[in-house]
Write an enzyme that holds these catalytic residues in place. Structure first.
Site, mmCIF file in Angstrom:
data_model
loop_
_atom_site.group_PDB
_atom_site.id
_atom_site.type_symbol
_atom_site.label_atom_id
_atom_site.label_comp_id
_atom_site.label_asym_id
_atom_site.label_seq_id
_atom_site.Cartn_x
_atom_site.Cartn_y
_atom_site.Cartn_z
ATOM 1 N N GLY A 66 63.405 63.477 49.637
ATOM 2 C CA GLY A 66 62.428 64.543 49.450
ATOM 3 C C GLY A 66 61.508 64.711 50.654
ATOM 4 C CB THR A 67 59.838 62.267 52.868
ATOM 5 O OG1 THR A 67 59.203 61.596 51.777
ATOM 6 C CG2 THR A 67 58.920 62.287 54.077
ATOM 7 C CG ASN A 106 54.354 63.336 42.798
ATOM 8 O OD1 ASN A 106 53.981 64.444 43.173
ATOM 9 N ND2 ASN A 106 53.988 62.225 43.405
ATOM 10 C CB SER A 136 64.555 63.123 45.871
ATOM 11 O OG SER A 136 64.643 61.821 46.331
ATOM 12 C CB THR A 154 76.667 59.384 61.001
ATOM 13 O OG1 THR A 154 77.116 59.462 62.350
ATOM 14 C CG2 THR A 154 77.800 58.940 60.100
ATOM 15 C CB CYS A 164 53.552 57.528 48.037
ATOM 16 S SG CYS A 164 54.853 58.327 47.124
HETATM 17 N N1 PMP Z 1 57.948 65.173 46.403
HETATM 18 C C1 PMP Z 1 57.641 64.648 45.208
HETATM 19 C C2 PMP Z 1 57.120 65.555 44.131
HETATM 20 C C3 PMP Z 1 57.866 63.285 44.958
HETATM 21 O O1 PMP Z 1 57.568 62.767 43.766
HETATM 22 C C4 PMP Z 1 58.404 62.475 45.983
HETATM 23 C C5 PMP Z 1 58.684 61.000 45.749
HETATM 24 N N2 PMP Z 1 57.685 60.316 45.080
HETATM 25 C C6 PMP Z 1 58.686 63.070 47.225
HETATM 26 C C7 PMP Z 1 58.451 64.423 47.391
HETATM 27 C C8 PMP Z 1 59.257 62.277 48.356
HETATM 28 O O2 PMP Z 1 60.602 62.048 48.105
HETATM 29 P P1 PMP Z 1 61.388 60.833 48.789
HETATM 30 O O3 PMP Z 1 60.739 59.589 48.270
HETATM 31 O O4 PMP Z 1 62.795 61.028 48.330
HETATM 32 O O5 PMP Z 1 61.241 60.959 50.246
#
Ligand code: PMP
Length: 394
Positions: A71-72, A151, A199, A237, A325
């Site tokens: 997601g990041t 989240n 993700s 890759t 996080c």
């Molecule tokens: N967006 C949201 C809403 C999330 O909950 C998260 C993960 N906690 C992320 C982005 C980041 O995703 P990733 O950990 O896969 O990089």
């Protein structure tokens, strides 16, 4: 001691079928999809099958799915890549004040480079008002990015409505659907989005793999320079193992989603009902009904979320406070602050996120041990003592 995961927002267990699908690619099928001999071809086929499954999960075309490291990366790429590719359109970006750090910090870095940003407010439930989006649009707007569900508080945003506004003004629209894709129905057509981040972990795939949906015709710059992998969209890759796992998890999520929602909702409702009834000075945060099926998020007044987290961990229960996080820091969550919750109260954030392996017994166990933990912590809190004195005096 049995451990109970009530922190699925941080990580969900990989399904056994997903692990089984990945194992051959860890052992005998260990190769590079770019190789032109037959093993490369076999691996490419596995990647394409995974792409198909992820596309089906969100009602997209296969060629609109680009695999990423999660997601990041997807959020960073969407935001920076679209603004960069649309510089001629303008230098203004609209986003919300409750985005995940991966969007928020990407937008901040653009802001530091001179991009003008409108940070949309949210109401007390953490909801963005689509009218505010429309009012923020200027002739310079190059992108709108609003997350599908938050989240931390579980609120599901009115993305389809915001998407309609973006369509009306012909503006690219991105949504961070990490918390929703594979969890609740996500359909890129119904949501009117041009870019969507996802993700694998929230739908029981591996950590560290995700995808960005890019609608055909959307202008976006590549995020990384390098080889021609992912049709030149994403160099490097491919994470074959992760992508195969994500594809399998997406396939299973498509068929099991409604059963999972039906399983999670009553557990979530019990947590909400009993925690707010049994413990004083506790409030639910987020929208009461428009919320993720497994999300029960609270603020517990007069104590710090981190202390609750550590005491619960001693009993084998994993939970989060504020954003998973940022659990290592004592900062109050920007999401709770944006909802108008004061700094002190926001420190008492308790975030419970359920998953399909959780049982009634897990919930019973939490409900048994949480009230005495909170009482013990409050007994040590000078603020709580002051409050109870005022109450008795009154
Ligand atoms: N967006 C949201 C809403 C999330 O909950 C998260 C993960 N906690 C992320 C982005 C980041 O995703 P990733 O950990 O896969 O990089």
């Amino acid at each position: 001691m049995k451990t109970i995961n009530l922190d699925h927002v941080a990580a969900s267990p990989i399904l056994p079928e997903v692990a089984d699908a990945m194992i051959p690619f860890l052992r005998e099928k260990y190769g590079n999809p770019s190789s032109i001999y037959s093993l490369g071809e076999e691996i490419t086929e596995a990647l394409e099958e995974a792409r198909d499954n992820v596309a089906n999960l969100i009602n997209a075309h296969e060629d609109e799915i680009i695999f990423t490291s999660g997601g990041t990366e997807s959020n960073n790429w969407a935001v920076k890549g679209v603004v960069q590719a649309n510089r001629s359109r303008g230098n203004h970006l609209i986003t919300s004040s409750i985005e995940h750090f991966s969007t928020m910090h990407a937008v901040r870095s653009l802001e530091n480079q001179g991009i003008v940003v409108t940070w949309l407010p949210v109401d007390k439930y953490g909801m963005v008002n689509p009218d505010d989006v429309e009012k923020a649009i200027t002739p310079q707007t190059a992108l709108i990015s609003v997350m599908h569900a938050n989240n931390e508080i579980g609120s599901i945003e009115p993305i389809a409505e915001i998407g309609q506004i973006a369509r009306k003004y012909k503006l690219p629209f991105h949504t961070d659907a990490v918390a929703t894709a594979g969890v609740i129905p996500v359909d890129v057509e119904a949501l009117n989005v041009d870019l969507l981040s996802l993700s694998a972990s929230p739908f029981y795939g591996p950590l560290g793999v995700g995808a960005l949906y890019i609608r055909r015709g959307t202008k976006i710059s590549p995020f990384m320079d390098g080889g021609r992998q992912e049709r030149g969209f994403r160099a490097g890759t491919e994470n074959v193992l992760g992508i195969v796992g994500m594809g399998k998890a997406a396939e299973i999520a498509s068929t099991e989603m409604s059963a999972r929602i039906a399983q999670l909702m009553p557990l979530r409702e019990r947590l909400i009902r009993e925690i707010t009834a049994e413990i004083e000075e506790v409030a639910l945060v987020g929208h009461p009904t428009q919320r993720l099926p497994g999300n029960a998020s609270f603020v517990v007044r007069y104590i710090e979320g981190e202390s609750m987290l550590l005491f619960l961990d001693m009993d084998g229960i994993q939970v989060a406070s504020g954003s998973a996080c940022i659990s290592m820091s004592l900062k109050a969550s920007h999401v709770l602050l944006a909802m108008g919750i004061d700094h002190g109260t926001a420190q008492g954030s308790l975030l419970l996120t359920l998953g399909i392996e959780n049982t009634d017994e897990d919930v019973n166990h939490l409900l048994r041990i949480l009230p005495p933990i909170i009482q013990k912590l409050r007994d040590m809190s000078p603020l709580y003592k002051k409050m109870t004195k005022v109450k008795t005096a009154g």
